[in-house]
Structure formats: structure tokens, C-alpha cells
Scaffold this motif. Structure first.
Motif, PDB file in Angstrom:
ATOM      1  N   VAL A  85       0.800  -0.956   0.104  1.00 40.99           N
ATOM      2  CA  VAL A  85      -0.077  -0.014   0.012  1.00 40.99           C
ATOM      3  C   VAL A  85       1.071   1.051   0.045  1.00 40.99           C
ATOM      4  O   VAL A  85       1.819   1.310   0.830  1.00 40.99           O
ATOM      5  CB  VAL A  85      -0.750   0.109   1.296  1.00 40.99           C
ATOM      6  N   VAL A 129      -1.505  -1.109  -4.143  1.00 45.91           N
ATOM      7  CA  VAL A 129      -2.757  -0.283  -3.879  1.00 45.91           C
ATOM      8  C   VAL A 129      -2.123   1.114  -3.854  1.00 45.91           C
ATOM      9  O   VAL A 129      -1.228   1.313  -2.878  1.00 45.91           O
ATOM     10  CB  VAL A 129      -3.714  -0.773  -2.768  1.00 45.91           C
ATOM     11  N   LEU A 147      -5.791  -0.331  -7.794  1.00 48.96           N
ATOM     12  CA  LEU A 147      -5.330  -1.478  -7.409  1.00 48.96           C
ATOM     13  C   LEU A 147      -4.742  -2.364  -8.826  1.00 48.96           C
ATOM     14  O   LEU A 147      -5.644  -2.398  -9.591  1.00 48.96           O
ATOM     15  CB  LEU A 147      -6.297  -2.099  -6.791  1.00 48.96           C
ATOM     16  N   PHE A 190     -10.674  -0.709  -1.223  1.00 43.32           N
ATOM     17  CA  PHE A 190      -9.872   0.252  -0.763  1.00 43.32           C
ATOM     18  C   PHE A 190     -10.444   1.679  -1.095  1.00 43.32           C
ATOM     19  O   PHE A 190     -11.615   1.743  -1.726  1.00 43.32           O
ATOM     20  CB  PHE A 190      -8.466   0.369  -2.085  1.00 43.32           C
ATOM     21  N   LEU A 213      -9.170  -4.069   4.044  1.00 43.53           N
ATOM     22  CA  LEU A 213      -9.103  -2.521   3.338  1.00 43.53           C
ATOM     23  C   LEU A 213      -8.006  -1.627   3.678  1.00 43.53           C
ATOM     24  O   LEU A 213      -7.257  -1.410   4.582  1.00 43.53           O
ATOM     25  CB  LEU A 213     -10.268  -1.696   4.190  1.00 43.53           C
ATOM     26  N   CYS A 214      -7.627  -1.191   2.249  1.00 38.69           N
ATOM     27  CA  CYS A 214      -6.456  -0.551   2.148  1.00 38.69           C
ATOM     28  C   CYS A 214      -6.787   0.928   2.156  1.00 38.69           C
ATOM     29  O   CYS A 214      -7.682   1.477   1.436  1.00 38.69           O
ATOM     30  CB  CYS A 214      -5.710  -0.954   0.910  1.00 38.69           C
ATOM     31  N   GLY A 215      -6.015   1.666   2.804  1.00 42.56           N
ATOM     32  CA  GLY A 215      -6.158   3.376   2.550  1.00 42.56           C
ATOM     33  C   GLY A 215      -4.743   3.886   2.492  1.00 42.56           C
ATOM     34  O   GLY A 215      -4.277   4.296   3.222  1.00 42.56           O
TER      35      GLY A 215
END
Length: 323
Positions: A85, A129, A147, A190, A213-215
Motif C-alpha cells: 500500500v 494499491v 489496485l 480500498f 481494506l487498504c487506505g
């Protein structure tokens, strides 16, 4: 109250059972922990190594930003990461003077930045991501995330909730829901930065089956009481806990045009506990081996389930405009 099977009664460590963490610099330092290549998220107990890359992009230095990203991704891959990420607007930096400067650095979703991420993902068999300034249709510019995996670009997302200067620099908010993508390593959702502070929005990704969950984020450094964890991280912990979902946020660091950045990257387990150390204000790559399949179990006691216990018919007012 008895303790559910997925939450160890011995809480002397951090994170969920089986999660291991590691940290190091973006120079490729291996750190002191152990984190081999993660397996695909399947049976309970399998782990996937996730990395969050804390770098210091700068407006006006696109080549330098790509170099910083490339160095961080390669360092993460060397340490066994399968999911990487990157921060918000990693390709451009953040503090723009206005719409003209923003438009001059925005790229289409098939531009140089995403093509390089695709090449790195293919070379190292990764899911990446990251945030980028996207030149969209009819001259619109979006604060977007993408992504990519070894097959190429899988999904893009346009930030729905704009923060402060983004409303004057020329960004157009998105109106599509956060994507959730089936990848070789699990179901990954995301969204971007301020989106994470809207529980209804985070819940959408959880209801769509996101295990992780990617942030990509850019968190400004704000004062806080002595000894307190930054509020942004506390809210991400809540996002994870109330959905029984792993969350990985990659923050930026450094100072840009007078703005100091928090550098608060974190990986949080499905019970809401951080499994990586805080490296506030430093450039770093943080990794953790996560049992992503655990996020499919939403039980928090013998008789409670954070999704099954919901009563959406009672929540109608959450859809109303504030008075």
C-alpha cells in the motif's frame, strides 16, 4: 463474558493470534522480524504479508516521486510482502497552488505511474494499491487510487469525500462505491484518506466482503495531548473493529510547502489492534503477516455478530441531509 475463539484471552501481545509484524527503512533494510512470502488467503491460519510504505513525495518532483515509490515497493517485495500500500497522491505530492498546477501533473489511469506499478506488480507477483492524481473525463481531475496485480490494472476509485484544500485545488469528488477486488491473496477493498472517517462508507466495503481494506492517506500533523495516539489511527482501529476487517493505511511523511505530515502508517487487525509499530515522521516500510481469512468470521461473542446483528431499518436517518 467468555472470549470468542478468534480473540486470544492472553492479550499481552499486540494484534490477533498468528499476526507478526516487522519494520524497516525504505532503503531495503530487512529489519529484525521474520516475514516470509504470504500464502493466498484461504483456510484459516494462512497468512498474507502486507506492507505499508511511508514515503515523502513532493509536488514538482515527478521523477523523484516515482523513484521513491519504486524503492519502497522493491523493499517491501524483498521482505516477502504480497500486498503493498502506497500513500495518497503518491505520484504528485499533495500541496498544490491551484487547479493549473494540479492539472499539469495529473495522469490518466493508463499513464506512466500506473504502468510502472503494473510492471512492478508483475515482476514481484504483488498486489499494489496506491493513490494518484487522475486526469478523468472532460477535464476533471480526481484524487484517485488504483489496485494493480500481476495481470494489470484491476480497479480504480475516486475519492468521494474531499478534504479542505482539495475543494479549491480543482479536484472533482467521485460518486462510485469503494471497490472490493478478488485477488490471489484475498478480497481487498480500498478508499482514500478522509473516506475512512465515514463509517457508512467503510461499512460498504465490509458488506461487500473485504477481508483487507487498504487506505492510501495523507494525514496532516495536528497537535494532540501528550501520550495520546493520533486520532486518525484511533478511527482506523474503530473501522477495523466494528467490521471485523483488517485495515492497512499508508501515510506520507516529511514537510511539503510548510505542511508537516503525521507519518502515521499502520496495519490493524480485525479486532482493531495495531500489529505494526508507529514510526511517526519517519520514512519506513512496515510489514505484517495477516490471517486475512479470519475477517470472514464476524462473531464477537457466542451470540453476537457485527454484521448479522445490524438493524438497518432503524438507521434511516443516517441517509438524511443534516438540518
Amino acid at each position: 463474558m467468555s472470549v470468542p475463539a478468534h480473540r486470544p484471552a492472553d492479550t499481552t501481545g499486540t494484534g490477533s493470534a498468528g499476526a507478526t509484524a516487522n519494520s524497516g527503512s525504505t532503503a531495503g533494510e530487512t529489519g529484525t522480524g521474520t516475514s516470509g512470502p504470504g500464502a493466498a488467503s484461504g483456510a484459516a491460519g494462512d497468512t498474507v504479508t502486507v506492507a505499508v510504505c511511508q514515503i515523502a513525495p513532493q509536488v514538482g518532483d515527478p521523477e523523484g516521486n516515482r523513484r521513491r515509490i519504486r524503492t519502497a515497493i522493491e523493499a517491501a517485495a524483498e521482505r516477502g510482502a504480497r500486498v503493498v500500500v502506497l500513500p495518497e497522491l503518491a505520484n504528485t505530492g499533495y500541496v498544490f497552488t491551484g487547479p493549473d498546477e494540479l492539472r499539469s501533473v495529473a495522469e490518466p489511469a493508463d499513464g506512466t505511474t500506473i504502468r510502472e506499478w503494473e510492471a512492478l506488480a508483475a515482476r514481484h507477483d504483488l498486489v499494489v494499491v496506491g493513490g494518484f492524481a487522475e486526469r478523468g473525463e472532460h477535464g476533471a481531475v480526481h484524487n484517485s487510487a488504483a489496485l494493480v496485480d500481476r495481470t494489470g490494472l484491476r480497479a480504480t476509485y475516486r475519492k468521494a469525500h474531499l478534504w479542505n484544500g482539495e475543494k479549491t485545488w480543482g479536484f472533482t469528488p467521485g460518486d462510485g462505491p469503494p471497490p472490493v477486488v478478488d485477488t490471489p491473496y484475498g478480497r481487498i477493498g480500498f478508499m482514500v484518506c478522509y473516506d475512512l472517517e465515514f463509517p457508512e462508507w467503510v461499512r460498504l466495503a465490509a458488506l461487500d466482503g473485504a477481508e483487507l481494506l487498504c487506505g492510501p492517506v495523507n494525514w496532516p500533523l495536528y497537535p494532540r495531548p501528550d501520550g495520546e495516539r493520533p486520532g486518525e489511527i484511533v478511527r482506523v482501529q474503530a473501522d477495523a473493529a466494528v467490521n471485523r476487517m483488517f485495515v492497512a493505511v499508508a501515510d506520507r511523511t516529511g514537510t511539503e510547502r510548510g505542511q508537516d505530515w503525521l507519518g502515521g502508517s499502520a496495519i490493524v487487525d480485525a479486532d482493531g489492534y495495531p500489529v505494526t509499530p508507529l514510526r511517526l515522521g519517519e520514512e519506513a516500510v512496515l510489514t505484517a503477516a495477516l490471517p486475512l481469512a479470519d475477517a470472514r468470521d464476524k462473531a464477537i461473542s457466542e451470540l453476537n455478530d457485527v454484521h448479522a446483528d445490524r438493524r438497518p431499518a432503524l438507521y434511516g436517518r443516517t441517509r438524511e441531509e443534516p438540518s
